[in-house]
Design a protein around this motif. Sequence first.
Motif, PDB file in Angstrom:
ATOM      1  N   GLY A   8      72.430  60.411 -60.446  1.00 22.14           N
ATOM      2  CA  GLY A   8      71.924  61.569 -61.166  1.00 22.14           C
ATOM      3  C   GLY A   8      72.969  62.668 -61.087  1.00 22.14           C
ATOM      4  N   VAL A   9      73.399  63.162 -62.244  1.00 20.82           N
ATOM      5  CA  VAL A   9      74.428  64.194 -62.298  1.00 20.82           C
ATOM      6  C   VAL A   9      73.814  65.478 -62.842  1.00 20.82           C
ATOM      7  N   GLN A  10      74.003  66.568 -62.101  1.00 22.50           N
ATOM      8  CA  GLN A  10      73.564  67.882 -62.562  1.00 22.50           C
ATOM      9  C   GLN A  10      74.732  68.533 -63.295  1.00 22.50           C
ATOM     10  N   PHE A  11      74.471  69.030 -64.515  1.00 26.76           N
ATOM     11  CA  PHE A  11      75.514  69.695 -65.278  1.00 26.76           C
ATOM     12  C   PHE A  11      75.913  71.005 -64.609  1.00 26.76           C
ATOM     13  N   THR A  12      77.200  71.347 -64.718  1.00 26.20           N
ATOM     14  CA  THR A  12      77.707  72.629 -64.234  1.00 26.20           C
ATOM     15  C   THR A  12      78.571  73.239 -65.324  1.00 26.20           C
ATOM     16  N   THR A  13      78.523  74.530 -65.457  1.00 24.49           N
ATOM     17  CA  THR A  13      79.386  75.285 -66.361  1.00 24.49           C
ATOM     18  C   THR A  13      79.494  74.659 -67.754  1.00 24.49           C
ATOM     19  N   LEU A  14      78.380  74.586 -68.463  1.00 29.45           N
ATOM     20  CA  LEU A  14      78.405  74.056 -69.823  1.00 29.45           C
ATOM     21  C   LEU A  14      78.894  75.130 -70.799  1.00 29.45           C
ATOM     22  N   PRO A  15      79.882  74.811 -71.639  1.00 33.79           N
ATOM     23  CA  PRO A  15      80.247  75.755 -72.697  1.00 33.79           C
ATOM     24  C   PRO A  15      79.025  75.967 -73.603  1.00 33.79           C
ATOM     25  N   PRO A  16      78.875  77.157 -74.187  1.00 31.03           N
ATOM     26  CA  PRO A  16      77.682  77.441 -75.004  1.00 31.03           C
ATOM     27  C   PRO A  16      77.420  76.413 -76.104  1.00 31.03           C
ATOM     28  N   GLU A  17      78.456  75.941 -76.784  1.00 35.13           N
ATOM     29  CA  GLU A  17      78.234  74.981 -77.875  1.00 35.13           C
ATOM     30  C   GLU A  17      77.748  73.630 -77.353  1.00 35.13           C
ATOM     31  N   VAL A  18      78.195  73.242 -76.154  1.00 32.82           N
ATOM     32  CA  VAL A  18      77.741  71.987 -75.552  1.00 32.82           C
ATOM     33  C   VAL A  18      76.302  72.143 -75.071  1.00 32.82           C
ATOM     34  N   ALA A  19      75.996  73.267 -74.418  1.00 33.94           N
ATOM     35  CA  ALA A  19      74.628  73.534 -73.966  1.00 33.94           C
ATOM     36  C   ALA A  19      73.678  73.530 -75.161  1.00 33.94           C
ATOM     37  N   HIS A  20      74.095  74.126 -76.283  1.00 27.71           N
ATOM     38  CA  HIS A  20      73.256  74.161 -77.480  1.00 27.71           C
ATOM     39  C   HIS A  20      73.042  72.749 -78.040  1.00 27.71           C
ATOM     40  N   ALA A  21      74.103  71.937 -78.071  1.00 25.59           N
ATOM     41  CA  ALA A  21      73.983  70.565 -78.583  1.00 25.59           C
ATOM     42  C   ALA A  21      73.003  69.755 -77.737  1.00 25.59           C
ATOM     43  N   ILE A  22      73.096  69.882 -76.409  1.00 23.15           N
ATOM     44  CA  ILE A  22      72.186  69.148 -75.523  1.00 23.15           C
ATOM     45  C   ILE A  22      70.766  69.672 -75.676  1.00 23.15           C
ATOM     46  N   SER A  23      70.591  70.994 -75.699  1.00 23.73           N
ATOM     47  CA  SER A  23      69.251  71.596 -75.859  1.00 23.73           C
ATOM     48  C   SER A  23      68.610  71.150 -77.161  1.00 23.73           C
ATOM     49  N   SER A  24      69.390  71.147 -78.241  1.00 22.36           N
ATOM     50  CA  SER A  24      68.863  70.736 -79.546  1.00 22.36           C
ATOM     51  C   SER A  24      68.440  69.276 -79.531  1.00 22.36           C
ATOM     52  N   PHE A  25      69.253  68.417 -78.901  1.00 19.05           N
ATOM     53  CA  PHE A  25      68.912  67.005 -78.811  1.00 19.05           C
ATOM     54  C   PHE A  25      67.615  66.817 -78.025  1.00 19.05           C
ATOM     55  N   VAL A  26      67.522  67.456 -76.855  1.00 22.89           N
ATOM     56  CA  VAL A  26      66.339  67.329 -76.003  1.00 22.89           C
ATOM     57  C   VAL A  26      65.092  67.846 -76.715  1.00 22.89           C
ATOM     58  N   ALA A  27      65.232  68.948 -77.462  1.00 20.76           N
ATOM     59  CA  ALA A  27      64.081  69.557 -78.132  1.00 20.76           C
ATOM     60  C   ALA A  27      63.508  68.672 -79.234  1.00 20.76           C
ATOM     61  N   THR A  28      64.320  67.751 -79.776  1.00 24.59           N
ATOM     62  CA  THR A  28      63.840  66.902 -80.872  1.00 24.59           C
ATOM     63  C   THR A  28      63.247  65.584 -80.389  1.00 24.59           C
ATOM     64  N   ARG A  29      63.216  65.353 -79.088  1.00 31.23           N
ATOM     65  CA  ARG A  29      62.698  64.099 -78.530  1.00 31.23           C
ATOM     66  C   ARG A  29      61.441  64.357 -77.713  1.00 31.23           C
ATOM     67  N   ASP A  30      60.587  63.344 -77.622  1.00 25.81           N
ATOM     68  CA  ASP A  30      59.402  63.441 -76.774  1.00 25.81           C
ATOM     69  C   ASP A  30      59.822  63.305 -75.316  1.00 25.81           C
ATOM     70  N   PRO A  31      59.301  64.174 -74.441  1.00 23.18           N
ATOM     71  CA  PRO A  31      59.676  64.078 -73.023  1.00 23.18           C
ATOM     72  C   PRO A  31      59.154  62.799 -72.384  1.00 23.18           C
ATOM     73  N   MET A  32      59.913  62.311 -71.385  1.00 24.12           N
ATOM     74  CA  MET A  32      59.486  61.138 -70.625  1.00 24.12           C
ATOM     75  C   MET A  32      58.395  61.506 -69.645  1.00 24.12           C
ATOM     76  N   PHE A  33      58.443  62.719 -69.120  1.00 27.74           N
ATOM     77  CA  PHE A  33      57.486  63.210 -68.147  1.00 27.74           C
ATOM     78  C   PHE A  33      57.052  64.586 -68.602  1.00 27.74           C
ATOM     79  N   TYR A  34      55.831  64.945 -68.277  1.00 27.67           N
ATOM     80  CA  TYR A  34      55.332  66.261 -68.611  1.00 27.67           C
ATOM     81  C   TYR A  34      55.254  67.092 -67.349  1.00 27.67           C
ATOM     82  N   PRO A  35      55.748  68.340 -67.382  1.00 30.62           N
ATOM     83  CA  PRO A  35      55.705  69.179 -66.174  1.00 30.62           C
ATOM     84  C   PRO A  35      54.271  69.410 -65.728  1.00 30.62           C
ATOM     85  N   ASP A  36      54.106  69.657 -64.438  1.00 34.15           N
ATOM     86  CA  ASP A  36      52.781  69.946 -63.881  1.00 34.15           C
ATOM     87  C   ASP A  36      52.269  71.278 -64.402  1.00 34.15           C
TER      88      ASP A  36
END
Length: 128
Positions: free
Chosen positions: A100-128
């Motif tokens: 398991g790798v935790q991201f560090t120091t993401l450039p804004p455009e990379v953070a946005h690309a990952i956030s956009s991808f995650v937002a368009t998919r159904d989560p595997m787990f739902y937060p409590d």
Amino acid sequence: PAPAREATPPPPAKDEARRNGRVRMHTTIDTRSDSNFFTGFSMDISEGGIFIATVESVPRGTPVELDFTLPGGRPLTVNGVVRWARDGNDRTPELMPGVGVQFTTLPPEVAHAISSFVATRDPMFYPD
């Protein structure tokens, strides 16, 4: 109104993905550290990190650089740190070995690309 709750400490790093909406993602990932280069594949990603299925042994705390492509997206280079590792075993063969790798120091455009991808998919787990 609901009764006040006591402040609790933040969850361990491995729970970060659950708070950040972990989603399935299958892609090849090239990983580099000061002493290692290996190719693995991802099983899931969140805004906070990624799981890389691999049999390579990478110690916790190791800084890594990852190269991968989001499905339907452009190639990304991301810095992170290994927060946990799982060895393969016969008792739970359905659990892939990996890190398991935790991201560090993401450039804004990379953070946005990952956030956009995650937002368009159904989560595997739902937060409590």
